[in-house]
Design a protein around this motif. Structure first.
Motif, mmCIF file in Angstrom:
data_model
loop_
_atom_site.group_PDB
_atom_site.id
_atom_site.type_symbol
_atom_site.label_atom_id
_atom_site.label_comp_id
_atom_site.label_asym_id
_atom_site.label_seq_id
_atom_site.Cartn_x
_atom_site.Cartn_y
_atom_site.Cartn_z
ATOM 1 N N LEU A 44 37.287 78.739 70.645
ATOM 2 C CA LEU A 44 38.117 77.493 69.085
ATOM 3 C C LEU A 44 38.977 77.217 69.297
ATOM 4 N N CYS B 9 33.922 80.017 65.482
ATOM 5 C CA CYS B 9 34.646 79.356 66.322
ATOM 6 C C CYS B 9 34.892 78.244 65.350
ATOM 7 N N GLU C 248 42.351 85.073 65.384
ATOM 8 C CA GLU C 248 40.938 84.993 65.963
ATOM 9 C C GLU C 248 40.079 85.790 66.736
#
Length: 218
Positions: A114, A182, A204
């Motif tokens: 990420l 991602c 996330e």
């Protein structure tokens, strides 16, 4: 970075020393020709950029560029190799820092992916959009590195399932979905957006963990 990958011997394979501080990003550490090419490829695309453009942006003559790289194709290949080397290096370092807990290992690699796609948006964009512009041998080398990253995530999910901490019966599919999550950060994250990088990582990661626990049939 979302294609099924071959088996990996261990997720930790490879050098991590250069990326021990894997959460911290500065400017990309690229030679000036590659840095100039990156800017030009992001703005104009590979086919819309000439060696003369790269030379002008890097402060060199055209022969000066050719002294370092034999062709524009070689520049693209070197740029994409540098991108994958950093992505994999940071992922390996994140994994090495996570200890033995399967959830911590999984979350460290997802967080690294990420953060990379937030901090290296230009390189991620070129890596995705210009893979088609690579010559066949260079494309195969790039895909092998991309698949290595994918295999790392898949193996961690399989380890978590085996340990009973993840519920999905579809670790390979979930690995692809998380990779897409991602990679997608590069297309919409902005430093001046309403949420900081750290806040987005928390959000996330929660989604990635939910995917790892999804799909059980009973």
């Amino acid at each position: 970075m979302t294609v099924d990958a071959p088996d990996a011997d261990t997720p930790e394979a490879g050098d991590t020393a250069a990326w021990d501080d894997w959460r911290t990003y500065g400017e990309p550490d690229l030679p000036r020709i590659l840095a100039a090419a990156l800017e030009a490829f992001v703005e104009h695309g590979y086919h819309g950029t000439s060696i003369r453009d790269i030379a002008a942006a890097s402060g060199l003559s055209v022969p000066g560029v050719y002294h370092h790289y034999r062709s524009k194709q070689e520049i693209l290949a070197a740029l994409m190799s540098a991108t994958m080397d950093e992505l994999l290096g940071r992922s390996r370092a994140a994994l090495a820092s996570a200890g033995d807990d399967p959830v911590a290992r999984f979350e460290a690699v997802v967080e690294s992916m990420l953060r990379f796609h937030m901090a290296r948006r230009g390189q991620a964009f070129v890596g995705s959009s210009e893979m088609r512009s690579l010559d066949p041998d260079e494309r195969a080398a790039h895909i092998a590195l991309r698949d290595e990253q994918q295999a790392m995530l898949r193996v961690l999910l399989e380890e978590g399932v085996a340990a009973g901490v993840f519920a999905t019966p579809y670790p390979a599919d979930v690995a692809r979905a998380i990779s897409s999550l991602c990679v997608g950060m590069a297309s919409w994250y902005r430093e001046d957006g309403p949420q900081s990088a750290d806040e987005l990582v928390v959000r996330e990661l929660a989604m990635a963990r939910a995917l790892a626990d999804s799909g059980a049939t009973g």
